[in-house]
Design an enzyme around this catalytic site. Structure first.
Site, PDB file in Angstrom:
ATOM      1  CE  LYS A 120     -66.317   1.239  14.218  1.00 45.84           C
ATOM      2  NZ  LYS A 120     -65.254   0.427  13.595  1.00 45.84           N
TER       3      LYS A 120
HETATM    4  C1  PLP Z   1     -65.006  -0.908  13.976  1.00 46.35           C
HETATM    5  C2  PLP Z   1     -64.244  -1.747  13.000  1.00 46.35           C
HETATM    6  C3  PLP Z   1     -64.250  -3.158  13.071  1.00 46.35           C
HETATM    7  C4  PLP Z   1     -64.958  -3.923  14.172  1.00 46.35           C
HETATM    8  O1  PLP Z   1     -66.356  -3.841  14.065  1.00 46.35           O
HETATM    9  P1  PLP Z   1     -67.275  -4.202  15.327  1.00 46.35           P
HETATM   10  O2  PLP Z   1     -68.645  -3.808  14.926  1.00 46.35           O
HETATM   11  O3  PLP Z   1     -66.745  -3.394  16.484  1.00 46.35           O
HETATM   12  O4  PLP Z   1     -67.128  -5.670  15.567  1.00 46.35           O
HETATM   13  C5  PLP Z   1     -63.563  -3.865  12.107  1.00 46.35           C
HETATM   14  N1  PLP Z   1     -62.862  -3.231  11.138  1.00 46.35           N
HETATM   15  C6  PLP Z   1     -62.833  -1.890  11.037  1.00 46.35           C
HETATM   16  C7  PLP Z   1     -62.027  -1.255   9.963  1.00 46.35           C
HETATM   17  C8  PLP Z   1     -63.517  -1.094  11.955  1.00 46.35           C
HETATM   18  O5  PLP Z   1     -63.464   0.250  11.866  1.00 46.35           O
END
Ligand code: PLP
Length: 476
Positions: A120
Protein backbone atom coordinates in the site's frame (compact mmCIF):
# COMPACT_ATOMS: atom_id res chain seq x y z
CA UNK A 1 -8.56 13.61 -19.19
CA UNK A 2 -11.91 13.64 -17.42
CA UNK A 3 -13.30 11.09 -14.97
CA UNK A 4 -16.77 9.63 -15.08
CA UNK A 5 -18.76 7.61 -12.57
CA UNK A 6 -19.43 3.88 -12.98
CA UNK A 7 -23.09 4.65 -12.25
CA UNK A 8 -23.36 7.18 -15.03
CA UNK A 9 -25.09 10.01 -13.18
CA UNK A 10 -22.34 12.33 -11.98
CA UNK A 11 -20.71 15.15 -13.94
CA UNK A 12 -17.26 14.46 -15.41
CA UNK A 13 -14.42 15.78 -13.23
CA UNK A 14 -10.68 16.36 -13.50
CA UNK A 15 -7.95 14.35 -11.73
CA UNK A 16 -7.37 17.05 -9.12
CA UNK A 17 -11.09 17.41 -8.49
CA UNK A 18 -11.57 13.74 -7.62
CA UNK A 19 -8.24 13.28 -5.84
CA UNK A 20 -9.39 14.24 -2.34
CA UNK A 21 -12.83 12.67 -2.55
CA UNK A 22 -14.22 9.17 -2.33
CA UNK A 23 -17.34 7.98 -4.11
CA UNK A 24 -18.91 9.98 -6.92
CA UNK A 25 -22.13 11.80 -5.87
CA UNK A 26 -24.24 9.05 -7.53
CA UNK A 27 -22.54 6.41 -5.35
CA UNK A 28 -20.31 5.12 -8.17
CA UNK A 29 -16.53 5.01 -8.56
CA UNK A 30 -14.55 7.27 -10.86
CA UNK A 31 -12.78 5.96 -13.95
CA UNK A 32 -11.16 7.75 -16.88
CA UNK A 33 -13.69 8.42 -19.66
CA UNK A 34 -11.38 6.35 -21.87
CA UNK A 35 -8.09 4.56 -21.20
CA UNK A 36 -4.96 6.09 -22.66
CA UNK A 37 -3.17 3.68 -24.98
CA UNK A 38 0.53 2.96 -25.41
CA UNK A 39 1.60 2.00 -28.94
CA UNK A 40 4.34 -0.51 -29.73
CA UNK A 41 6.72 2.44 -30.21
CA UNK A 42 5.73 3.88 -26.82
CA UNK A 43 6.43 0.54 -25.15
CA UNK A 44 9.83 0.32 -26.85
CA UNK A 45 10.74 3.72 -25.42
CA UNK A 46 9.42 2.84 -21.98
CA UNK A 47 11.48 -0.35 -21.74
CA UNK A 48 14.63 1.59 -20.87
CA UNK A 49 13.02 3.80 -18.23
CA UNK A 50 13.68 3.76 -14.50
CA UNK A 51 10.75 3.71 -12.05
CA UNK A 52 10.36 7.49 -11.82
CA UNK A 53 10.44 7.93 -15.60
CA UNK A 54 7.90 5.15 -16.04
CA UNK A 55 5.67 6.63 -13.36
CA UNK A 56 5.72 9.94 -15.18
CA UNK A 57 5.01 8.29 -18.56
CA UNK A 58 1.96 6.55 -17.09
CA UNK A 59 0.63 9.11 -14.62
CA UNK A 60 1.00 12.12 -16.94
CA UNK A 61 -1.69 10.48 -19.09
CA UNK A 62 -4.07 10.50 -16.13
CA UNK A 63 -3.21 13.63 -14.14
CA UNK A 64 -3.51 15.92 -17.16
CA UNK A 65 -4.55 18.93 -15.10
CA UNK A 66 -1.30 18.95 -13.09
CA UNK A 67 1.48 20.81 -14.95
CA UNK A 68 4.12 18.34 -16.19
CA UNK A 69 7.00 19.91 -14.26
CA UNK A 70 5.01 19.79 -11.01
CA UNK A 71 3.93 16.17 -11.54
CA UNK A 72 7.49 15.19 -12.33
CA UNK A 73 8.77 16.84 -9.15
CA UNK A 74 6.11 15.05 -7.06
CA UNK A 75 7.00 11.67 -8.59
CA UNK A 76 10.74 12.26 -8.25
CA UNK A 77 10.45 12.99 -4.56
CA UNK A 78 8.17 9.98 -3.95
CA UNK A 79 9.88 7.06 -5.65
CA UNK A 80 13.38 7.12 -4.17
CA UNK A 81 15.71 4.40 -2.92
CA UNK A 82 15.62 6.12 0.50
CA UNK A 83 11.83 5.67 0.83
CA UNK A 84 11.68 2.13 -0.62
CA UNK A 85 14.78 0.91 1.20
CA UNK A 86 13.55 -2.30 2.89
CA UNK A 87 14.78 -4.65 0.17
CA UNK A 88 15.96 -8.24 0.49
CA UNK A 89 19.68 -8.88 0.55
CA UNK A 90 20.96 -8.75 -3.01
CA UNK A 91 18.15 -6.53 -4.33
CA UNK A 92 18.71 -2.97 -5.46
CA UNK A 93 16.54 -0.36 -3.71
CA UNK A 94 16.96 1.93 -6.73
CA UNK A 95 14.72 -0.46 -8.68
CA UNK A 96 11.88 0.60 -6.29
CA UNK A 97 10.01 -2.63 -7.18
CA UNK A 98 12.81 -5.19 -7.68
CA UNK A 99 12.03 -8.44 -9.47
CA UNK A 100 13.18 -11.44 -7.43
CA UNK A 101 13.48 -14.54 -9.58
CA UNK A 102 12.59 -17.81 -7.86
CA UNK A 103 13.24 -19.96 -10.95
CA UNK A 104 13.10 -19.32 -14.70
CA UNK A 105 9.72 -17.70 -15.52
CA UNK A 106 8.63 -17.53 -11.88
CA UNK A 107 9.25 -14.25 -10.09
CA UNK A 108 8.22 -12.18 -7.10
CA UNK A 109 7.53 -8.53 -7.95
CA UNK A 110 8.62 -6.94 -4.67
CA UNK A 111 6.21 -4.12 -3.82
CA UNK A 112 6.70 -4.02 -0.07
CA UNK A 113 9.94 -2.15 0.46
CA UNK A 114 8.35 1.09 1.63
CA UNK A 115 8.10 2.46 5.18
CA UNK A 116 5.35 0.08 6.39
CA UNK A 117 6.64 -2.94 4.43
CA UNK A 118 3.36 -3.52 2.56
CA UNK A 119 2.44 -2.71 -1.04
CA UNK A 120 0.00 0.00 0.00
CA UNK A 121 3.01 2.29 0.42
CA UNK A 122 3.49 2.22 -3.38
CA UNK A 123 0.39 4.32 -3.89
CA UNK A 124 -0.05 5.97 -0.51
CA UNK A 125 3.35 7.71 -0.53
CA UNK A 126 2.44 9.34 -3.84
CA UNK A 127 -0.99 10.26 -2.53
CA UNK A 128 0.59 12.05 0.46
CA UNK A 129 2.65 14.25 -1.85
CA UNK A 130 -0.25 14.81 -4.26
CA UNK A 131 -2.57 15.80 -1.40
CA UNK A 132 -0.07 18.32 -0.09
CA UNK A 133 0.36 19.81 -3.57
CA UNK A 134 -3.34 20.06 -4.43
CA UNK A 135 -4.29 21.45 -1.00
CA UNK A 136 -1.56 24.10 -1.14
CA UNK A 137 -2.78 25.22 -4.58
CA UNK A 138 -6.35 25.48 -3.33
CA UNK A 139 -5.32 27.06 -0.02
CA UNK A 140 -7.22 24.33 1.81
CA UNK A 141 -6.72 21.70 4.47
CA UNK A 142 -8.11 18.24 5.13
CA UNK A 143 -8.69 16.13 8.22
CA UNK A 144 -8.42 12.49 7.26
CA UNK A 145 -10.50 10.22 9.44
CA UNK A 146 -10.04 6.48 9.19
CA UNK A 147 -10.41 3.18 10.98
CA UNK A 148 -7.78 0.48 10.80
CA UNK A 149 -7.09 -2.96 12.12
CA UNK A 150 -3.45 -2.43 11.21
CA UNK A 151 -2.31 -2.17 7.61
CA UNK A 152 -4.06 0.63 5.80
CA UNK A 153 -3.89 2.97 8.76
CA UNK A 154 -0.15 2.73 9.14
CA UNK A 155 0.42 3.18 5.42
CA UNK A 156 -1.76 6.31 5.44
CA UNK A 157 0.02 7.73 8.49
CA UNK A 158 3.49 7.19 7.03
CA UNK A 159 2.32 8.85 3.81
CA UNK A 160 0.73 11.89 5.48
CA UNK A 161 3.14 12.50 8.37
CA UNK A 162 4.46 16.04 8.33
CA UNK A 163 2.40 17.04 5.28
CA UNK A 164 1.18 20.64 5.31
CA UNK A 165 -2.59 21.03 5.30
CA UNK A 166 -3.21 17.42 6.33
CA UNK A 167 -4.15 15.94 9.72
CA UNK A 168 -4.80 12.24 10.25
CA UNK A 169 -7.18 10.87 12.89
CA UNK A 170 -6.81 7.11 12.88
CA UNK A 171 -9.05 4.93 15.03
CA UNK A 172 -7.84 1.46 15.98
CA UNK A 173 -9.20 -1.13 18.44
CA UNK A 174 -7.29 -0.63 21.71
CA UNK A 175 -4.97 -3.56 22.45
CA UNK A 176 -6.14 -5.60 19.46
CA UNK A 177 -3.40 -4.96 16.92
CA UNK A 178 -0.14 -6.88 16.94
CA UNK A 179 2.75 -5.40 18.93
CA UNK A 180 4.55 -4.67 15.67
CA UNK A 181 1.57 -2.92 14.08
CA UNK A 182 0.87 -0.93 17.23
CA UNK A 183 4.48 0.18 17.49
CA UNK A 184 4.63 1.05 13.82
CA UNK A 185 1.71 3.47 14.14
CA UNK A 186 2.01 4.74 17.67
CA UNK A 187 5.73 5.52 17.50
CA UNK A 188 5.05 8.33 15.03
CA UNK A 189 5.66 11.62 16.83
CA UNK A 190 4.46 13.94 14.06
CA UNK A 191 2.07 16.60 15.29
CA UNK A 192 -0.39 16.05 12.43
CA UNK A 193 -0.88 12.37 13.25
CA UNK A 194 -3.46 11.42 15.90
CA UNK A 195 -3.68 7.78 16.92
CA UNK A 196 -6.94 7.11 18.77
CA UNK A 197 -7.04 3.73 20.49
CA UNK A 198 -10.76 3.00 20.88
CA UNK A 199 -12.08 0.81 23.68
CA UNK A 200 -13.84 -1.66 21.39
CA UNK A 201 -13.31 -3.78 18.30
CA UNK A 202 -12.53 -2.79 14.71
CA UNK A 203 -16.23 -2.63 13.79
CA UNK A 204 -16.78 -0.04 16.52
CA UNK A 205 -14.04 2.08 14.95
CA UNK A 206 -15.58 1.72 11.52
CA UNK A 207 -19.04 2.59 12.86
CA UNK A 208 -17.67 5.82 14.32
CA UNK A 209 -16.12 6.79 10.99
CA UNK A 210 -19.43 6.10 9.26
CA UNK A 211 -21.39 8.08 11.83
CA UNK A 212 -19.09 11.09 11.49
CA UNK A 213 -19.15 10.89 7.68
CA UNK A 214 -22.94 10.74 7.69
CA UNK A 215 -23.10 13.97 9.70
CA UNK A 216 -22.81 16.10 6.57
CA UNK A 217 -22.76 19.40 8.45
CA UNK A 218 -19.93 18.29 10.72
CA UNK A 219 -18.07 16.76 7.80
CA UNK A 220 -18.20 19.97 5.78
CA UNK A 221 -17.42 22.27 8.71
CA UNK A 222 -14.40 20.21 9.75
CA UNK A 223 -13.16 19.25 6.25
CA UNK A 224 -13.34 15.54 6.99
CA UNK A 225 -11.89 13.32 4.27
CA UNK A 226 -10.67 9.76 3.77
CA UNK A 227 -8.01 7.81 1.90
CA UNK A 228 -9.88 4.58 1.27
CA UNK A 229 -9.12 1.90 -1.25
CA UNK A 230 -11.48 3.26 -3.90
CA UNK A 231 -9.46 6.47 -4.23
CA UNK A 232 -8.62 6.83 -7.92
CA UNK A 233 -5.14 8.22 -7.21
CA UNK A 234 -4.22 5.00 -5.44
CA UNK A 235 -5.38 2.82 -8.31
CA UNK A 236 -3.56 5.03 -10.85
CA UNK A 237 -0.27 4.86 -8.91
CA UNK A 238 -0.48 1.07 -8.83
CA UNK A 239 -0.64 0.79 -12.63
CA UNK A 240 3.02 1.80 -12.86
CA UNK A 241 4.56 -1.30 -11.30
CA UNK A 242 2.81 -3.62 -13.73
CA UNK A 243 4.81 -1.88 -16.48
CA UNK A 244 7.99 -2.02 -14.42
CA UNK A 245 7.53 -5.73 -13.70
CA UNK A 246 6.75 -6.51 -17.33
CA UNK A 247 9.92 -4.88 -18.63
CA UNK A 248 12.04 -6.52 -15.93
CA UNK A 249 10.73 -10.03 -16.73
CA UNK A 250 10.93 -9.87 -20.55
CA UNK A 251 13.49 -9.09 -23.26
CA UNK A 252 11.11 -7.83 -25.91
CA UNK A 253 7.63 -6.42 -26.21
CA UNK A 254 6.48 -9.43 -28.24
CA UNK A 255 6.35 -11.46 -25.05
CA UNK A 256 3.37 -11.82 -22.76
CA UNK A 257 3.48 -12.29 -18.99
CA UNK A 258 0.92 -13.16 -16.33
CA UNK A 259 0.51 -11.58 -12.90
CA UNK A 260 -0.84 -13.29 -9.78
CA UNK A 261 -2.36 -10.84 -7.33
CA UNK A 262 -3.29 -11.51 -3.67
CA UNK A 263 -6.64 -9.76 -3.64
CA UNK A 264 -9.06 -8.24 -1.17
CA UNK A 265 -10.75 -5.04 -2.27
CA UNK A 266 -9.69 -5.61 -5.89
CA UNK A 267 -7.66 -2.36 -5.99
CA UNK A 268 -4.34 -3.94 -6.87
CA UNK A 269 -5.58 -6.23 -9.62
CA UNK A 270 -7.85 -3.47 -10.95
CA UNK A 271 -4.66 -1.50 -11.67
CA UNK A 272 -3.39 -4.56 -13.58
CA UNK A 273 -6.60 -4.65 -15.58
CA UNK A 274 -6.12 -1.00 -16.53
CA UNK A 275 -2.45 -1.60 -17.47
CA UNK A 276 -3.67 -4.33 -19.80
CA UNK A 277 -6.34 -2.05 -21.29
CA UNK A 278 -3.56 0.49 -21.93
CA UNK A 279 -1.73 -1.99 -24.12
CA UNK A 280 0.64 -3.82 -21.75
CA UNK A 281 1.02 -7.41 -23.08
CA UNK A 282 -0.54 -9.22 -20.11
CA UNK A 283 -1.84 -12.73 -20.77
CA UNK A 284 -3.53 -13.49 -17.48
CA UNK A 285 -4.43 -11.60 -14.36
CA UNK A 286 -4.72 -14.27 -11.71
CA UNK A 287 -6.90 -13.20 -8.79
CA UNK A 288 -5.89 -15.06 -5.62
CA UNK A 289 -8.21 -14.98 -2.62
CA UNK A 290 -8.04 -16.50 0.84
CA UNK A 291 -11.01 -18.20 2.52
CA UNK A 292 -12.97 -15.01 1.83
CA UNK A 293 -13.54 -16.07 -1.75
CA UNK A 294 -16.20 -13.70 -3.16
CA UNK A 295 -13.96 -12.85 -6.11
CA UNK A 296 -13.02 -16.44 -6.92
CA UNK A 297 -16.69 -17.33 -6.89
CA UNK A 298 -17.39 -14.59 -9.40
CA UNK A 299 -14.58 -15.54 -11.79
CA UNK A 300 -15.65 -19.20 -11.67
CA UNK A 301 -19.41 -18.77 -11.90
CA UNK A 302 -20.38 -15.23 -12.96
CA UNK A 303 -22.22 -14.71 -9.67
CA UNK A 304 -21.12 -11.89 -7.37
CA UNK A 305 -22.36 -12.54 -3.88
CA UNK A 306 -20.91 -10.29 -1.15
CA UNK A 307 -20.83 -11.93 2.27
CA UNK A 308 -22.34 -10.71 5.53
CA UNK A 309 -20.23 -10.18 8.64
CA UNK A 310 -21.08 -13.68 9.89
CA UNK A 311 -19.59 -15.20 6.72
CA UNK A 312 -16.46 -13.07 6.68
CA UNK A 313 -13.60 -15.03 8.21
CA UNK A 314 -10.60 -13.82 10.18
CA UNK A 315 -7.65 -15.49 8.50
CA UNK A 316 -3.86 -15.50 8.63
CA UNK A 317 -3.82 -13.24 5.55
CA UNK A 318 -5.92 -10.58 7.30
CA UNK A 319 -5.53 -7.81 4.71
CA UNK A 320 -7.57 -9.94 2.31
CA UNK A 321 -10.41 -10.54 4.78
CA UNK A 322 -13.18 -8.72 2.96
CA UNK A 323 -16.92 -9.22 2.66
CA UNK A 324 -17.23 -7.22 -0.57
CA UNK A 325 -14.57 -6.08 -3.01
CA UNK A 326 -15.04 -2.32 -3.23
CA UNK A 327 -13.06 -1.73 -6.45
CA UNK A 328 -14.74 -4.59 -8.29
CA UNK A 329 -17.39 -2.19 -9.60
CA UNK A 330 -14.70 -0.59 -11.78
CA UNK A 331 -14.02 -3.82 -13.64
CA UNK A 332 -17.71 -4.66 -13.98
CA UNK A 333 -18.27 -1.25 -15.60
CA UNK A 334 -15.81 -2.24 -18.34
CA UNK A 335 -17.21 -5.78 -18.52
CA UNK A 336 -20.76 -4.57 -19.23
CA UNK A 337 -19.56 -2.22 -21.96
CA UNK A 338 -19.38 0.86 -19.73
CA UNK A 339 -23.15 0.92 -19.26
CA UNK A 340 -23.68 3.07 -16.16
CA UNK A 341 -27.40 2.26 -15.96
CA UNK A 342 -26.61 -1.43 -15.91
CA UNK A 343 -23.99 -1.00 -13.14
CA UNK A 344 -26.43 1.10 -11.13
CA UNK A 345 -28.98 -1.69 -11.35
CA UNK A 346 -26.48 -4.36 -10.30
CA UNK A 347 -25.25 -2.41 -7.29
CA UNK A 348 -28.76 -1.57 -6.31
CA UNK A 349 -29.01 -5.30 -5.55
CA UNK A 350 -25.62 -5.45 -3.83
CA UNK A 351 -26.15 -2.34 -1.71
CA UNK A 352 -29.39 -3.90 -0.47
CA UNK A 353 -27.65 -7.04 0.69
CA UNK A 354 -28.25 -9.03 -2.49
CA UNK A 355 -26.17 -10.58 -5.26
CA UNK A 356 -26.07 -10.52 -9.07
CA UNK A 357 -25.52 -13.04 -11.84
CA UNK A 358 -23.92 -11.94 -15.12
CA UNK A 359 -24.55 -15.15 -17.04
CA UNK A 360 -27.50 -13.65 -18.90
CA UNK A 361 -26.86 -11.93 -22.28
CA UNK A 362 -23.42 -13.53 -22.58
CA UNK A 363 -21.83 -10.91 -20.31
CA UNK A 364 -19.90 -13.36 -18.15
CA UNK A 365 -18.61 -15.11 -21.27
CA UNK A 366 -16.69 -11.86 -21.97
CA UNK A 367 -14.59 -12.24 -18.81
CA UNK A 368 -12.01 -14.40 -20.55
CA UNK A 369 -11.32 -11.64 -23.10
CA UNK A 370 -10.13 -9.53 -20.15
CA UNK A 371 -7.59 -12.20 -19.16
CA UNK A 372 -8.89 -12.95 -15.68
CA UNK A 373 -8.35 -16.24 -13.86
CA UNK A 374 -8.75 -17.01 -10.16
CA UNK A 375 -8.14 -19.41 -7.32
CA UNK A 376 -8.45 -19.84 -3.55
CA UNK A 377 -5.87 -20.46 -0.85
CA UNK A 378 -6.47 -21.52 2.75
CA UNK A 379 -4.46 -21.39 5.97
CA UNK A 380 -3.01 -24.85 5.29
CA UNK A 381 -1.94 -23.77 1.78
CA UNK A 382 -0.30 -20.64 3.15
CA UNK A 383 1.73 -22.56 5.67
CA UNK A 384 2.78 -25.14 3.04
CA UNK A 385 3.66 -22.49 0.49
CA UNK A 386 5.74 -20.48 2.97
CA UNK A 387 7.61 -23.66 3.96
CA UNK A 388 8.17 -24.88 0.40
CA UNK A 389 9.30 -21.47 -0.82
CA UNK A 390 11.80 -21.25 2.01
CA UNK A 391 13.09 -24.79 1.49
CA UNK A 392 13.25 -24.62 -2.30
CA UNK A 393 14.42 -21.09 -2.93
CA UNK A 394 15.67 -19.89 0.47
CA UNK A 395 13.18 -17.02 0.26
CA UNK A 396 10.85 -16.08 3.09
CA UNK A 397 7.44 -14.77 2.00
CA UNK A 398 4.48 -13.46 3.96
CA UNK A 399 1.03 -15.04 4.16
CA UNK A 400 -0.62 -12.82 1.52
CA UNK A 401 2.14 -13.39 -1.01
CA UNK A 402 1.86 -17.10 -0.22
CA UNK A 403 -1.81 -17.03 -1.26
CA UNK A 404 -0.72 -15.42 -4.53
CA UNK A 405 2.06 -17.92 -5.16
CA UNK A 406 -0.15 -20.91 -4.35
CA UNK A 407 -2.70 -19.89 -6.97
CA UNK A 408 0.02 -18.77 -9.42
CA UNK A 409 1.54 -22.27 -9.40
CA UNK A 410 -1.86 -23.75 -10.29
CA UNK A 411 -2.43 -21.35 -13.20
CA UNK A 412 1.09 -21.07 -14.56
CA UNK A 413 1.66 -21.88 -18.26
CA UNK A 414 4.86 -23.05 -19.94
CA UNK A 415 6.68 -20.20 -21.66
CA UNK A 416 4.70 -17.40 -19.99
CA UNK A 417 6.60 -15.65 -17.20
CA UNK A 418 4.50 -15.53 -14.02
CA UNK A 419 4.99 -12.56 -11.70
CA UNK A 420 3.58 -12.94 -8.18
CA UNK A 421 2.96 -9.59 -6.52
CA UNK A 422 4.59 -9.50 -3.10
CA UNK A 423 2.15 -7.45 -1.04
CA UNK A 424 3.88 -7.51 2.35
CA UNK A 425 7.16 -8.58 3.92
CA UNK A 426 7.13 -11.54 6.32
CA UNK A 427 8.35 -9.36 9.22
CA UNK A 428 4.85 -7.93 9.35
CA UNK A 429 3.27 -11.29 10.23
CA UNK A 430 5.65 -12.82 12.75
CA UNK A 431 3.22 -15.26 14.36
CA UNK A 432 2.34 -16.92 11.06
CA UNK A 433 5.99 -17.19 10.04
CA UNK A 434 6.80 -18.81 13.38
CA UNK A 435 3.97 -21.25 12.81
CA UNK A 436 5.14 -22.10 9.30
CA UNK A 437 8.90 -22.14 9.78
CA UNK A 438 9.51 -22.41 13.52
CA UNK A 439 11.64 -19.30 13.45
CA UNK A 440 11.33 -15.52 13.40
CA UNK A 441 11.22 -13.62 10.13
CA UNK A 442 14.10 -11.33 9.30
CA UNK A 443 13.31 -7.73 10.00
CA UNK A 444 14.56 -4.74 8.06
CA UNK A 445 17.39 -3.24 10.10
CA UNK A 446 15.54 0.08 10.38
CA UNK A 447 12.78 -1.66 12.39
CA UNK A 448 14.81 -3.63 14.90
CA UNK A 449 13.96 -1.47 17.90
CA UNK A 450 10.45 -0.53 16.84
CA UNK A 451 8.67 -1.85 19.93
CA UNK A 452 10.94 0.00 22.33
CA UNK A 453 10.33 3.44 20.81
CA UNK A 454 8.16 5.90 22.76
CA UNK A 455 4.50 5.77 21.69
CA UNK A 456 2.04 8.60 21.17
CA UNK A 457 -1.70 7.83 21.27
CA UNK A 458 -4.97 8.66 23.06
CA UNK A 459 -7.31 6.04 24.48
CA UNK A 460 -10.98 6.90 24.04
CA UNK A 461 -14.36 5.23 24.41
CA UNK A 462 -16.37 4.31 21.32
CA UNK A 463 -18.33 7.54 21.67
CA UNK A 464 -19.03 9.43 18.44
CA UNK A 465 -19.57 12.81 20.12
CA UNK A 466 -16.38 12.55 22.15
CA UNK A 467 -14.39 11.76 19.05
CA UNK A 468 -15.95 14.63 17.13
CA UNK A 469 -15.03 16.91 20.01
CA UNK A 470 -11.46 15.57 19.96
CA UNK A 471 -11.13 16.44 16.26
CA UNK A 472 -12.55 19.93 16.82
CA UNK A 473 -10.20 20.60 19.73
CA UNK A 474 -7.08 19.35 17.97
CA UNK A 475 -7.72 21.32 14.78
CA UNK A 476 -8.83 24.57 16.44
C1 PLP B 1 -4.47 -4.48 1.05
C2 PLP B 1 -3.68 -5.75 0.91
C3 PLP B 1 -4.04 -6.75 -0.01
C4 PLP B 1 -5.29 -6.66 -0.88
O1 PLP B 1 -5.17 -5.67 -1.87
P1 PLP B 1 -6.49 -5.13 -2.60
O2 PLP B 1 -6.03 -3.98 -3.41
O3 PLP B 1 -7.45 -4.73 -1.51
O4 PLP B 1 -7.03 -6.25 -3.43
C5 PLP B 1 -3.24 -7.87 -0.11
N1 PLP B 1 -2.16 -8.03 0.68
C6 PLP B 1 -1.78 -7.09 1.57
C7 PLP B 1 -0.59 -7.34 2.43
C8 PLP B 1 -2.52 -5.92 1.73
O5 PLP B 1 -2.15 -5.00 2.64
Amino acid sequence: MKYISTRGQSPAQSFSEILLGGLAPDGGLYLPESYPHFSADDLTQMRGMNYRELAFAVLSRFATDIPATDLKAIIDKTYTAEVYCNVRDGENAADITPLHTLEPDLHLLCLSNGPTIAFKDMAMQLLGNLFEYVLAKAGQGINILGATSGDTGSSAEYAMRGKHGVNVFMLSPHGKMSRFQTAQMFSLQDENIFNIAVNGVFDDCQDIVKAVSNDHAFKAANKIGAVNSINWGRVAAQIVYYFKGYFAATDSNDQQVSFAVPSGNFGNVCAGHIARMMGLPIKHLVVATNENDVLDEFFRTGVYRPRGAANTYHTSSPSMDISKASNFERFVFDLVGRDGDKVRGLWNEVDNGGAFDLNADGVFAQVSTFGFQSGVSSHTHRMQTIRQTFETYGVMIDTHTADGLKVALEQREVGVPMLVLETALPAKFEDSIREALGRDPVRPASMNDLESLPQRFDVMDADVDAIKQFIVTKTA
